[in-house]
Each structure stands twice: as C-alpha cells, then as structure tokens.
Design a protein around this motif. Structure first.
Motif, short mmCIF file in Angstrom:
data_model
loop_
_atom_site.label_atom_id
_atom_site.label_comp_id
_atom_site.label_asym_id
_atom_site.label_seq_id
_atom_site.Cartn_x
_atom_site.Cartn_y
_atom_site.Cartn_z
N ALA A 141 26.99 54.70 14.27
CA ALA A 141 26.68 55.71 13.26
C ALA A 141 26.32 57.06 13.87
CB ALA A 141 25.53 55.21 12.37
N GLY A 142 26.23 57.11 15.19
CA GLY A 142 25.87 58.37 15.84
C GLY A 142 24.42 58.77 15.65
N ILE A 143 23.54 57.79 15.44
CA ILE A 143 22.11 58.07 15.30
C ILE A 143 21.50 58.05 16.70
CG2 ILE A 143 19.94 57.34 14.27
CD1 ILE A 143 21.54 55.91 12.11
N LYS A 144 21.02 59.19 17.16
CA LYS A 144 20.57 59.34 18.54
C LYS A 144 19.13 58.85 18.70
CE LYS A 144 23.79 63.09 19.53
NZ LYS A 144 23.96 64.50 19.97
N VAL A 145 18.98 57.53 18.65
CA VAL A 145 17.66 56.94 18.86
C VAL A 145 17.31 56.96 20.34
CG1 VAL A 145 17.87 55.44 16.84
CG2 VAL A 145 18.60 54.60 19.08
N LYS A 146 16.02 56.92 20.61
CA LYS A 146 15.52 56.77 21.97
C LYS A 146 14.64 55.53 22.01
CE LYS A 146 17.24 60.61 23.68
NZ LYS A 146 18.28 60.59 24.74
N GLN A 147 14.81 54.73 23.03
CA GLN A 147 13.94 53.56 23.18
C GLN A 147 12.57 54.00 23.71
OE1 GLN A 147 15.18 49.91 25.04
NE2 GLN A 147 17.34 50.23 24.51
N TYR A 148 11.52 53.48 23.09
CA TYR A 148 10.18 53.60 23.64
C TYR A 148 9.87 52.28 24.33
CZ TYR A 148 5.09 54.00 23.86
OH TYR A 148 3.79 54.04 24.30
N LEU A 149 9.22 52.32 25.50
CA LEU A 149 9.12 51.15 26.39
C LEU A 149 10.54 50.68 26.70
CD1 LEU A 149 6.29 49.23 24.47
CD2 LEU A 149 6.04 51.05 26.16
N PRO A 150 11.38 51.56 27.24
CA PRO A 150 12.83 51.31 27.30
C PRO A 150 13.22 50.17 28.22
CG PRO A 150 12.24 53.28 28.55
CD PRO A 150 11.01 52.86 27.82
N ASN A 151 14.36 49.59 27.89
CA ASN A 151 14.93 48.49 28.67
C ASN A 151 16.44 48.69 28.75
OD1 ASN A 151 15.36 45.82 29.85
ND2 ASN A 151 16.05 45.21 27.81
N TYR A 152 16.90 49.08 29.93
CA TYR A 152 18.34 49.27 30.16
C TYR A 152 18.74 48.53 31.43
CZ TYR A 152 17.69 53.14 26.88
OH TYR A 152 17.38 53.91 25.79
N LYS A 153 20.01 48.20 31.50
CA LYS A 153 20.49 47.39 32.62
C LYS A 153 21.35 48.17 33.61
CE LYS A 153 20.31 43.00 30.13
NZ LYS A 153 19.55 43.54 29.00
N SER A 154 21.68 49.42 33.30
CA SER A 154 22.51 50.21 34.22
C SER A 154 21.97 51.62 34.29
CB SER A 154 23.96 50.24 33.74
OG SER A 154 24.09 51.03 32.57
N GLN A 155 22.25 52.27 35.42
CA GLN A 155 21.79 53.65 35.56
C GLN A 155 22.48 54.57 34.57
OE1 GLN A 155 22.28 56.62 39.05
NE2 GLN A 155 20.37 55.51 39.48
N GLY A 156 23.73 54.25 34.21
CA GLY A 156 24.43 55.05 33.22
C GLY A 156 23.68 55.09 31.89
N GLU A 157 23.11 53.94 31.49
CA GLU A 157 22.33 53.90 30.25
C GLU A 157 21.06 54.73 30.40
OE1 GLU A 157 23.08 49.67 28.14
OE2 GLU A 157 22.26 49.54 30.18
N TRP A 158 20.46 54.69 31.59
CA TRP A 158 19.26 55.49 31.82
C TRP A 158 19.59 56.98 31.78
CZ3 TRP A 158 14.48 54.09 31.30
CH2 TRP A 158 14.10 52.75 31.52
N ILE A 159 20.71 57.37 32.34
CA ILE A 159 21.11 58.77 32.32
C ILE A 159 21.27 59.24 30.87
CG2 ILE A 159 22.99 60.37 32.90
CD1 ILE A 159 23.39 58.73 35.47
N GLN A 160 21.88 58.40 30.06
CA GLN A 160 22.05 58.74 28.64
C GLN A 160 20.69 58.82 27.95
OE1 GLN A 160 24.55 56.01 26.50
NE2 GLN A 160 24.78 57.37 24.75
N HIS A 161 19.80 57.91 28.30
CA HIS A 161 18.46 57.90 27.70
C HIS A 161 17.72 59.21 27.99
CE1 HIS A 161 14.38 56.50 26.71
NE2 HIS A 161 14.00 56.93 27.90
N PHE A 162 17.71 59.63 29.24
CA PHE A 162 16.96 60.83 29.61
C PHE A 162 17.67 62.11 29.20
CE2 PHE A 162 14.84 57.88 32.58
CZ PHE A 162 13.52 58.20 32.30
N GLY A 163 18.98 62.07 29.03
CA GLY A 163 19.71 63.23 28.56
C GLY A 163 19.48 64.44 29.45
N SER A 164 19.06 65.55 28.86
CA SER A 164 18.87 66.79 29.61
C SER A 164 17.73 66.68 30.63
CB SER A 164 18.59 67.95 28.65
OG SER A 164 17.40 67.72 27.90
#
Length: 499
Positions: free
Chosen positions: A448-471
C-alpha cells in the motif's frame, strides 16, 4: 540441544576468545564466566525466540572492566563482539553476542546503587544498569520524578535510552531520549567519554536511540521535575475508529492531559482482564456484548496529574476536558490513585513464577496521513482473521516536534504519527503463526506504500536497515566508523554484523 553438545559449544567458543591468554588475564572467574547457567541466561531474552550462545559473560564490578574488555577486543585479530545486556527485555536477540561476550550490566548494581539526585533536584545521575522502577522510588523520596516513562518500569535505563523510551507522556514531554542532559559512554574503541549536547555532541546524539551500535551507556543524567502526588485516571470506550483517532489527535494537540494512550479491544478475554479497578463484572459483560455486536472496540486511557494545590479543581478540569470528546457515554471508568501506583500499573512481568512464553512482538510507527488506510487494511481486515488468542494492542499518536532529529532514533516524516504495539504471547513452540501475522501487516504496508518505521526494529539484512534509516543512514554509518570501526558492539542487531 543435549547437555554434552551445549557444553562442547561453550568450551570451544571460550577457547577461541581466550586463545591469547594475556588479552583477558586481568579478569578472574567471578568476573568473566562461561559456566552453563551464565551462558544459558545470556543466550535468551524476553522474546524467547532467538538463542545465540556467547563465549563468555562479563559480570563487571566497575565501568573500567567494561572498557578493558572492549580494548582487549580491539587488540585481537579478528576482534570478538560485545553486547550489553540490561534486563534482557529484547525480543529478537538484540542483546546477544554469538561467540562473543555479553556484558551483564546488572552486575554493576551489586556493588552500589548508582542513583544520585542533584542538590537542586533538577536532575538525577543514574547508572545505566538501574531499573526505572528504582529511579522512580529514589526520586519520589525527594518529591521528584522523571518526566517521560515507558509503560513497563522493570527495564534498564541504558536499554530504553538505546531505543527511545515511549509511553503516554511522550506526546507532551517527548521520548526518554529527549529528557537526558548528559551521558557516560564507553565507545567501541574502549574509550570512556562524557558527552552532552554541548560536549562531544556527535557521540551524545549517536548513542541516544542508537541501538547500542556506538557505545555502551554507563551513566545518564535524567531531567527531573516536582512530582505530582495524585493521578486522575479515566478510560473511555469507542465503537468508531475515526472518532477514536480524531479524539486522540485532539488530546495530544492540547496541553491539558498528562498522558494519552489508546487500545484496541478485540475479544472478550481482554474485557475480562480489562483493569478490574475500573469496572464491575456487570459492566465488563456489557462491554463484551457491545464487542460481539461491533467486532472491535477502541479505548482511550487519559490521565491528569494533580496535587494538594489543584485537588479542588481536578474534577471540574476533567469534566471540561471530557466535554470535548465523543466517546460512548455509557462506558466511562475512572480511578484516583497515586503517581507511583499509576506508573507501576503493569507490575513486574519478570517474577520467578511468570510463564516462559515467547513474545513475537511487532512495534510500528505509522504516519498519520495513512492511518485510515492502515485501519482498513490491518485493524479492520487482518485482525479478525487472527483466530488464535488476541494480542494486547496499544495504539496512540505522538508529536514529531517532541523528538530531536539529531538523535539516531527513526520516526515517520510527519508532524503526527501513531505507534502500534502488537504484543503477542505464545507457547515457545507456537510463535511462528504470530510471526506470519506480523509479516502480513508489514506486507500490506509495503504493497500500500505506507511508510511505516519499526520501533525496536528487527531486520535480517543490511539493505533493510538502510531502508529503515533512510536519509539518516549515511550519518549512522559514519558514526559507526568513528566510534566502533571494528564492528564490535551490539552484533545482535544485525546492522553491521551477520549475527
């Protein structure tokens, strides 16, 4: 895993870390341990899902011992990883260090209780290993209290400050990281530094909300205020989501309440456990009947603080505030209690008799502009399909202007955003069904293109972390290179380490 295999892994891991005996020779067996009990505790957390076996556990009696451990790692090639553990309330192994060393920060509290209130009462210097419940007790003795809290108080100060620390006060006072004046930090180089907004600000802003990536917090200077003596506490029921969310947004736009949180009520079990101090069994049955008709209900929890000076006007003030809201007038429940009892409302979940469940939690920040879409796609559509026991669902808005964007914590880029806590509990061998439900929520948001951010985040790849932190990613990466260039700290987050 059989006991002999477990012991083999422990011994072999410890042999790797102590291949150069002189590197850690200043630690005795009471401080650096690899016995089965210590290893087992450090290999588990509140989530009870991820289990990573360290080589050893450090039980420091001083901050210098932590610094020495990290310096020793820097001298090794390759270095071993180090993770700080407070109360162990991570849910995805974030405080673990597979093959490395876990620092049990609670050991510092066994030498002395490190909570000191300043002479003027404007702040408290608190050891990062201290629990917020103990900070509350110590400051209340002086008639003082911190201004921002988490819902659960049996968490370490360093642990919440490494994430953000949010609760119903955050719309007004900001997260806990915004209410810190100064920190003592041991960086990933083993350097001990004192930092603040004016002194070494880059480290200060990096560490707050930094997920343990840049340093281990050992002391925090927490802002205090005069503590109110009493709390007027009200719960309201809604059957319409748009009215519920509109009233929440109205409340956080004013300075009238001191605490605002929302909850979703999805099954009768929740109504039966719905804070008996607020309603009689007959009223709970009425709520259950309305729930059966509506399918889902919503509640707002609202608090105003007061003391002897304002006791005569609190009821009138609350009445004026409630007139601005559009709740179901048949269901309003109130209580009058002390500040301590209100802040301590969840109690202690870590009692010895607590069940060893798994907790596959999902915590999200959701932009206000898409909250109606989120409701339609998740709350109204996915929740009814969860046939298992319903989770606790916490849902309330926050104001972006109460956050400092220089800090590492990541939030949506809108003036108002919501936090959703999906707090599942399951038997240890049955958490996968809840993980799948969480994945469905995230999948819907992505489609849906809803730009949620995880609080207490859990990702398995650095690519997901890069997307999480954005700018913020270039700054985050540069700070890592500055303060922990060998990627020693907090491998369990899996940002720079494939733990």
């Amino acid at each position: 895993m059989g006991i002999f295999l477990l012991l083999f892994i422990i011994i072999s891991c410890f042999t790797r870390i102590s291949a150069n005996p002189s590197a850690l020779s200043f630690y005795d067996k009471k401080v650096l341990r690899n016995d089965s009990d210590s290893i087992k505790k450090a290999s588990n957390d509140y989530g009870n899902i991820v289990h990573e076996i360290p080589s050893a556990v450090l039980f420091p009696s001083s901050v210098k011992e932590i610094s020495g451990l990290i310096r020793s790692s820097n001298e090794r090639s390759p270095p071993f990883t180090v993770a700080a553990r407070g109360r162990g309330h991570s849910v995805r192994g974030q405080a673990m260090a597979r093959g490395g060393v876990v620092v049990d920060m609670t050991a510092l509290s066994k030498t002395r209780r490190r909570i000191t209130v300043s002479r003027k009462g404007t702040y408290a210097d608190v050891g990062a290993e201290q629990l917020w419940i103990d900070v509350l007790r110590a400051t209340l003795k002086r008639g003082l209290a911190p201004v921002s809290w988490t819902d659960y108080l049996y968490l370490s100060v360093g642990g919440t400050l490494s994430n953000a620390g949010i609760s119903g006060q955050s719309f007004q006072r900001g997260p806990q990281i915004n209410n810190v004046l100064e920190l003592d930090v041991i960086t990933g180089k083993g350097e001990f530094m004192t930092c603040s907004r004016e002194r070494k600000p880059e480290l200060f802003f990096a560490v707050l909300g930094g997920l343990g990536q840049f340093g281990i917090i050992t002391r925090a200077r927490i802002i205090l205020q005069k503590a109110p003596t009493r709390v007027k506490w009200v719960r309201l029921i809604y059957s319409d989501f748009s009215i519920f969310s509109r009233d929440q947004e109205h409340l956080i736009s004013s300075n009238s309440p001191n605490y605002v949180e929302g909850f979703l009520i999805t099954d009768e079990n929740i109504t039966n456990d719905w804070r008996s101090s607020f309603s009689s069994p007959s009223r709970q049955s009425d709520i259950a009947a309305l729930l059966k008709k509506q399918g889902i209900l919503y509640s707002i929890e609202l608090v105003k603080y007061y003391d002897n000076r304002t006791a005569s006007t609190i009821d009138k003030d609350f009445e004026t505030l409630l007139k601005e809201l559009n709740y179901n007038p048949e269901f309003i429940f109130s209580a009058d209690t002390s500040l301590f009892d209100f802040l301590h409302r969840v109690g202690d979940l870590d009692s010895p008799t607590a069940p060893l469940d798994s907790h596959p939690w999902l915590n999200l920040f959701i932009p206000k502009s898409r909250i109606s879409d989120f409701n339609a796609g998740v709350l109204a559509t996915l929740l009814p399909k969860l046939n298992e026991s319903s989770p606790i669902l916490i849902f309330y808005p926050l104001n972006r202007n109460k956050w400092d964007d220089r800090m590492s914590a990541v939030i949506p880029e809108e003036d108002v955003f919501y936090t959703l806590g999906v707090l599942h509990s399951s038997p240890p061998n049955a958490y996968q069904i809840y993980d799948e439900f969480n994945s469905q929520i995230l999948g819907f948001c992505k489609r849906a293109g809803i730009k949620v951010k995880q609080y207490l985040p859990n990702y398995k790849s650095q690519g997901e972390w890069i997307q999480h932190f954005g700018s913020k990613w270039p700054t985050f990466r540069q700070r890592k290179a500055t303060f922990d260039p060998k990627f020693i700290l907090s491998p369990g987050q899996r940002i720079f380490n494939s733990a």
